[in-house]
Every structure is written in C-alpha cells, then in structure tokens.
Design an enzyme around this catalytic site. Sequence first.
Site, PDB file in Angstrom:
ATOM      1  N   ASN A 130       0.827  -1.214   0.000  1.00  0.00           N
ATOM      2  CA  ASN A 130       0.000   0.000   0.000  1.00  0.00           C
ATOM      3  C   ASN A 130       0.858   1.261   0.000  1.00  0.00           C
ATOM      4  OD1 ASN A 130      -2.514   1.256  -0.052  1.00  0.00           O
ATOM      5  ND2 ASN A 130      -2.586   1.471   2.165  1.00  0.00           N
ATOM      6  N   ARG A 135       8.088   6.648  -1.588  1.00  0.00           N
ATOM      7  CA  ARG A 135       8.139   6.182  -0.192  1.00  0.00           C
ATOM      8  C   ARG A 135       8.859   4.840  -0.082  1.00  0.00           C
ATOM      9  NH1 ARG A 135       3.406   5.750   3.456  1.00  0.00           N
ATOM     10  NH2 ARG A 135       5.079   5.888   4.981  1.00  0.00           N
ATOM     11  N   ARG A 186       4.325  -1.989   8.307  1.00  0.00           N
ATOM     12  CA  ARG A 186       5.289  -2.811   7.573  1.00  0.00           C
ATOM     13  C   ARG A 186       6.433  -3.255   8.472  1.00  0.00           C
ATOM     14  NH1 ARG A 186       3.981   1.743   5.411  1.00  0.00           N
ATOM     15  NH2 ARG A 186       2.535   1.806   3.642  1.00  0.00           N
ATOM     16  N   LYS A 232       0.919 -11.184  -5.109  1.00  0.00           N
ATOM     17  CA  LYS A 232       1.571 -10.148  -5.915  1.00  0.00           C
ATOM     18  C   LYS A 232       3.038  -9.980  -5.527  1.00  0.00           C
ATOM     19  CE  LYS A 232       2.621  -6.631  -8.395  1.00  0.00           C
ATOM     20  NZ  LYS A 232       2.142  -5.293  -8.130  1.00  0.00           N
ATOM     21  N   PRO A 249       3.226 -10.479 -11.944  1.00  0.00           N
ATOM     22  CA  PRO A 249       2.715  -9.709 -10.807  1.00  0.00           C
ATOM     23  C   PRO A 249       1.445  -8.959 -11.234  1.00  0.00           C
ATOM     24  CG  PRO A 249       5.061  -9.302 -11.185  1.00  0.00           C
ATOM     25  CD  PRO A 249       4.533  -9.985 -12.403  1.00  0.00           C
ATOM     26  N   ASP A 251      -1.350  -6.468 -10.437  1.00  0.00           N
ATOM     27  CA  ASP A 251      -1.966  -5.406  -9.659  1.00  0.00           C
ATOM     28  C   ASP A 251      -3.182  -4.920 -10.443  1.00  0.00           C
ATOM     29  OD1 ASP A 251      -0.881  -3.981 -11.747  1.00  0.00           O
ATOM     30  OD2 ASP A 251       0.617  -2.946 -10.542  1.00  0.00           O
TER      31      ASP A 251
END
Length: 369
Positions: A130, A135, A186, A232, A249, A251
Amino acid sequence: MAPWRSLGANGTELRLKYTLETGQTFRWRRTGEAEYTGVVGNRLVQVQQDEKDVRFRVLARACGSDGSQEKRDLDALTDYFNLGICMEPIGREFARADERFRKLQPFFPGARLLRQDPLECLMSFVCSSNNNIVRIQGMVEKLCAHFGTPILQEDFREEPYYAFPSLEQLTQATEQQLRELGFGYRAAFITGTVRALNEKEEGGQQWLQGLREAEYREAQQALCALPGVGMKVAACVCLFSLDKHQAIPVDTHVWQLAKKYYAPQVKAKSLTPKVHAEVEQAFIERFGAYAGWAHNTLFVADLAKHKDVLAEAMRTSMEPSTPDVAKPGRAELDATPESSKADSVGLEASHRSVKRRLELESPPVSSVE
C-alpha cells in the site's frame, strides 16, 4: 574516478530508462543524461547509455571489500542485468503470438527484467505494501543506512550510499525501531519475515537462493507463507530475483490490461488470489514460458510517463486483439476478498513520475495508520 567499461549490451537488449525506472528496483537514481547511479551488492555503480552500448564504472565498494573484486565487476553486473537471456529471440516469439506486442515492442526496446539479490528484492517488496515509489525508495534507503554497510566513495560528491543489509544485519532491527523510522505496520512484516528466515534450517539466505531451483508454484507458495507476502509480492520476487520467467505480478493496472486485451473472460470485481491466477494463466497461454518478460514490456508501454512515446493514432487504433479463450471447465471466479495479505487496489495519483508497478498487499484495516 574509475574508467568506464563496456557492459556489452546494445539498446535492443538493455535500455536503462525502461529497466531502472519502472518499479522493479529501488536503488537507482538518475544522475545525468542517460546515466544512473545505484548499488549492486557491495558496489556503488554508475551506468550510462550510449547509442551502441551500456557503459559502467564502479565508484566505490562497501567497507571491508577486497579490492581484487574488480575483476569480478563485469560478471556481477552481467548477472544483475540478466544478460544471459537474449531479448531478441523471445521478443520475436512474443510478436508472433500477439499483434499488440508486435506493434508496441519497437517503441520500448530493452525493457529488461533484472536478476536481483533475493533477500534485497523480498524486503523491498515487503516495504511496498500500500505504498508508492518515492516512499518505497525512502524505506529501502533507511534500511540500508541504519543496518547496511557503508560504501566508501572518496571521489564521489553525492549523498552517502550503503550496501543492502545482510540477514544478520537485519536481525538487529526491532519493530519499534522501524516504526520510529516511519515503516508503520510494515515494521511487523519486516521483523516477522526476518525471524521466519532465521528459522530456516539451512539458513534464510541459502533458503531464498534455493528457491531459484524450485518450480514456480512451489517458490510462490513458500514465499506466501512469510509475513506480509501475498501473491503479488511473491510474483514480484519470483520474477525479479528467482528466475521464474513466467511469473506475472498482477496489480489493478495489469488486471485492467488483461481484461481489455488478454483475459476478457475475467469478470470478477475484486482482485482475489483466484483472479490473480486466472490473469497469470492468460498471459502464460498467450506468451509461454517467458510470459513475465512480455508482461514487463506491455506494462512499461502502458505507464502514463511513456504515453507520449506512442503516436496518438497508434494508441487509439489498437483495439483489443482476440485472445486465446479460456479452456472449457475452468472454475468460476471467486469474488471473496483476500485476507489481510490481499493486494491493494489503490493508486497513488500524487506520484507523477511513475504509475507504479506496485499496488500490493494492503494490511488489515485495523493496522492501517
């Protein structure tokens, strides 16, 4: 300053801007015209694209590195850039299999998949939950700066660089410490994954390396047993570090591509593990054992930052091709939401530079900050 050396890869085989800026790695920064600086293992490396080749030079090494490693630099970068795989023949196969790929490929040559260190790749994508590219880059750099080994750089006048921390170095990180550094929920994923790896009988690093020899589904399932890893993230690690060339992957970005061009039969409203498997299978049926490489070019071509590369007429004329239909008897899609490891369906619209590859597993609602 170290001299430039040839990597031996022309622009058809490796195009840096289509390889280092698309969300499969977070250690590179653009530092000049067609030039990038990043860390590969214990090396601080610059790479530069010219008309006929990619050149590189090693600017510095981690503290304690043996200077005699210089003779192995070319081998290390050849492995990192996955140059043992030639894109030209597999690209021809993709073009024969898919008209849309055939039209797009000339605009995006050299969109290569990397062969990263499995531990670095795993931890980087655990950070991606997320999250957005900027970041994620920041979190990966914090891991390196606080727990990794410094890289000496006497002749380089930029910010400090660090090697990615080893599993032993990551063991020193506590959840509280990572939360204070801004990792949020995380932090628990990172420390939990480190503990799980340390519990492996053969050692966590060796266990990860061993997954390169496993079948794709076996490797994917093994990774999904780690904290913070869903389908993913597992597919990313398999594709970008474990030699699983068929991994896709999925998404929401790839899902929309698939529904439009390759898997219109997928009607589910949620990106569940079953939908992930359906979409992945559609790509494999179309492109074969190296479907992940085809997916990568298609993904790069569809990024917002690259839209201007394509002529408007081409973009508007490329109607969905007739895909291979699903085989009879395939089970209906399960629309049940995935568990706390489910892929996030949100896009970070504020991140202008790259429509990230990563819309990954969202945490449970209770753990979102």
